[in-house]
Design a protein around this motif. Structure first.
Motif, PDB file in Angstrom:
ATOM      1  N   THR A  31       0.844  -1.198   0.000  1.00 14.04           N
ATOM      2  CA  THR A  31       0.000   0.000   0.000  1.00 14.04           C
ATOM      3  C   THR A  31       0.883   1.253   0.000  1.00 14.04           C
ATOM      4  OG1 THR A  31      -0.139  -0.089   2.411  1.00 14.04           O
ATOM      5  CG2 THR A  31      -1.884  -1.188   1.177  1.00 14.04           C
ATOM      6  N   PRO A  32       0.295   2.437  -0.274  1.00 14.72           N
ATOM      7  CA  PRO A  32       1.101   3.659  -0.305  1.00 14.72           C
ATOM      8  C   PRO A  32       1.896   3.872   0.971  1.00 14.72           C
ATOM      9  CG  PRO A  32      -1.043   4.085  -1.254  1.00 14.72           C
ATOM     10  CD  PRO A  32      -1.101   2.691  -0.677  1.00 14.72           C
ATOM     11  N   VAL A  86       7.147   3.401  -2.373  1.00 17.63           N
ATOM     12  CA  VAL A  86       8.128   4.340  -2.921  1.00 17.63           C
ATOM     13  C   VAL A  86       9.410   3.610  -3.290  1.00 17.63           C
ATOM     14  CG1 VAL A  86       9.605   6.310  -2.362  1.00 17.63           C
ATOM     15  CG2 VAL A  86       7.189   6.356  -1.728  1.00 17.63           C
ATOM     16  N   TRP A  87       9.875   2.742  -2.393  1.00 14.60           N
ATOM     17  CA  TRP A  87      11.134   2.029  -2.623  1.00 14.60           C
ATOM     18  C   TRP A  87      11.011   1.042  -3.776  1.00 14.60           C
ATOM     19  CZ3 TRP A  87      12.981  -3.077  -2.094  1.00 14.60           C
ATOM     20  CH2 TRP A  87      14.373  -3.216  -2.069  1.00 14.60           C
ATOM     21  N   LEU A  88       9.871   0.377  -3.890  1.00 12.00           N
ATOM     22  CA  LEU A  88       9.717  -0.681  -4.881  1.00 12.00           C
ATOM     23  C   LEU A  88       9.429  -0.167  -6.282  1.00 12.00           C
ATOM     24  CD1 LEU A  88       7.746  -3.183  -2.665  1.00 12.00           C
ATOM     25  CD2 LEU A  88       9.893  -3.699  -3.834  1.00 12.00           C
ATOM     26  N   CYS A  89       8.587   0.853  -6.411  1.00 13.91           N
ATOM     27  CA  CYS A  89       8.238   1.297  -7.767  1.00 13.91           C
ATOM     28  C   CYS A  89       8.292   2.810  -7.957  1.00 13.91           C
ATOM     29  CB  CYS A  89       6.869   0.763  -8.169  1.00 13.91           C
ATOM     30  SG  CYS A  89       5.464   1.515  -7.317  1.00 13.91           S
ATOM     31  N   LEU A 143      -2.897  -0.320  -4.606  1.00 14.59           N
ATOM     32  CA  LEU A 143      -2.228  -1.540  -4.170  1.00 14.59           C
ATOM     33  C   LEU A 143      -1.261  -2.037  -5.243  1.00 14.59           C
ATOM     34  CD1 LEU A 143      -2.529  -3.391  -1.611  1.00 14.59           C
ATOM     35  CD2 LEU A 143      -3.899  -4.898  -3.060  1.00 14.59           C
ATOM     36  N   LEU A 144      -0.028  -2.263  -4.831  1.00  9.88           N
ATOM     37  CA  LEU A 144       0.968  -2.911  -5.677  1.00  9.88           C
ATOM     38  C   LEU A 144       0.985  -4.390  -5.312  1.00  9.88           C
ATOM     39  CD1 LEU A 144       3.417  -2.846  -7.655  1.00  9.88           C
ATOM     40  CD2 LEU A 144       4.846  -2.333  -5.659  1.00  9.88           C
ATOM     41  N   ASP A 153       2.935  -2.751   6.500  1.00  6.51           N
ATOM     42  CA  ASP A 153       2.580  -2.478   7.896  1.00  6.51           C
ATOM     43  C   ASP A 153       1.539  -1.373   8.021  1.00  6.51           C
ATOM     44  OD1 ASP A 153       4.592  -4.267   8.294  1.00  6.51           O
ATOM     45  OD2 ASP A 153       5.902  -2.926   9.415  1.00  6.51           O
ATOM     46  N   ASN A 154       1.617  -0.388   7.120  1.00  7.10           N
ATOM     47  CA  ASN A 154       0.734   0.770   7.240  1.00  7.10           C
ATOM     48  C   ASN A 154      -0.525   0.647   6.396  1.00  7.10           C
ATOM     49  OD1 ASN A 154       2.248   0.912   4.905  1.00  7.10           O
ATOM     50  ND2 ASN A 154       2.385   3.142   4.891  1.00  7.10           N
TER      51      ASN A 154
END
Length: 375
Positions: free
Chosen positions: A36-37, A42-45, A58-59, A117-118
């Protein structure tokens, strides 16, 4: 730092991260990851929605399929401009339709997934309702080391952020403390962090006198006076990566007791730093710092873990705390920040960001550890 050290991440970089995460999930017995955001996305995509709302974003990562990003239709143009967007497929959903229907066809019935987690409870419950046979684990529990080991470019960015925080500390030593409020010093720290290249200021802790005995005291209206010990803990993001450093200063000449307490913490911080090496357990770093403080008779006044990881956020795994058996490997970046907190009197903390290297360790903060005297 050279231009190469801060070069922009490419689509291929993000594709490699997502592929690595999907493989790690499979190795952990998971059907995939639901991101989720937040910092993981941010790190992944490279995508960070302009506003995180109740609309599902959702990724979905799985070793068996290409990366998929599910987004609200009105946010698709922004998502398509994210630096890693070209490495994934995108599905949108419109207001008035079921967002979970746009996701569940991607998921394995009865699959076990790692979830950010968030993630909002609203969304996790929606997934459970739509796909009741699935099960979910918090990402920190499932893959605690996903972002913990940094590559050379990440370390370079963390080093640059640390250097900017160091420059901020050097500058703050020349501003007046006596007669000013904690909030005034905090504002100076925020301004200096930005002047030295930070795009985001996350915290400016200024704990003077008895307020310094609260490790997470936020700068308030207390007026700083000569004779005060002052804990300065500040950081934020520069080029997308975090800084976090603490130094403790004294307004005017310190008493013998104040100097002695500071020397104990300084020794504890150095001892913990020297314990960093590949193969050492995270808890070993905590134990090294804690032993110095306990031997000096102040063990009950060291009331938090010794350190935390840092990267695209200022707090992330690994954690330097008793019970954490994860071994250090080259590329792990984390804080070492022991402290002593005497309730109603004052506190002392010294913090550096450290990276584990092939042959030991390296500091990413390099300002003096001695007790600085300010006016």
């Amino acid at each position: 730092m050279t231009d190469a050290a801060v070069q922009a991440l490419t689509e291929e970089d993000y594709a490699e991260r997502m592929a690595r995460a999907a493989i790690a999930a499979a190795d952990a017995g998971l059907a995939g990851l639901l991101i989720t955001p937040g910092p993981d996305m941010v790190w992944l995509c490279g995508y960070q929605p302009t506003a995180v709302t109740e609309r599902l974003t959702l990724l979905v990562l799985s070793a068996d399929t290409e990366p998929q990003l599910v987004v609200p239709a009105l946010e698709r143009p922004d998502a398509e401009s994210a630096p890693g967007a070209g490495a994934l497929r995108m599905t949108d959903w419109k207001d008035g339709t079921d967002p979970y229907g746009a996701v569940t066809w991607l998921l394995a019935a009865g699959g076990r997934y790692g979830v950010s987690d968030n993630a909002w409870a609203l969304h996790l419950l929606g997934l459970q309702r739509t796909l009741p046979g699935g099960s979910y684990r918090a990402l920190t529990d499932a893959l605690p080391m996903l972002r913990a080991v940094k590559d050379e470019h990440e370390v370079a960015r963390l080093a640059a952020a640390g250097a900017a925080a160091d420059a901020t500390y050097r500058d703050i030593l020349s501003v007046p403390f006596d007669g000013r409020k904690e909030a005034d010093i905090a504002a100076d720290l925020a301004r200096l962090l930005r002047e030295h290249g930070h795009s985001q200021v996350d915290f400016t802790v200024v704990g003077s006198g008895p307020n310094g005995a609260n490790p997470h005291h936020e700068a308030g209206e207390r007026t700083i006076r000569t004779g005060d010990m002052v804990v300065l803990d500040f950081g934020g993001l520069k080029d997308g990566y975090g800084s976090d450093t603490t130094r403790t200063v004294h307004v005017g000449e310190p008493t013998a007791e104040a100097q002695r307490i500071h020397d104990i913490v300084r020794t504890a911080q150095q001892t913990a730093f020297e314990a960093v090496r590949p193969g050492a357990a995270c808890q070993d770093i905590d134990r090294a710092a804690r032993a110095v403080i306990e031997d000096a008779g102040y063990g009950e006044y060291f009331i938090h873990r010794t350190g935390h990881g840092i990267g695209v956020t200022t707090h992330e795994p690994p954690y330097m705390v008793e019970g954490e058996h994860q071994e250090l490997v080259p590329g792990m970046c984390f804080s070492i920040e022991p402290g002593i907190y005497l309730p109603g009197r004052f506190g002392v903390r010294i913090e550096d960001i450290v990276v584990c290297t092939e042959d030991g360790r390296r500091r990413l903060n390099n300002t003096p550890h001695e007790l600085a005297v300010v006016s």
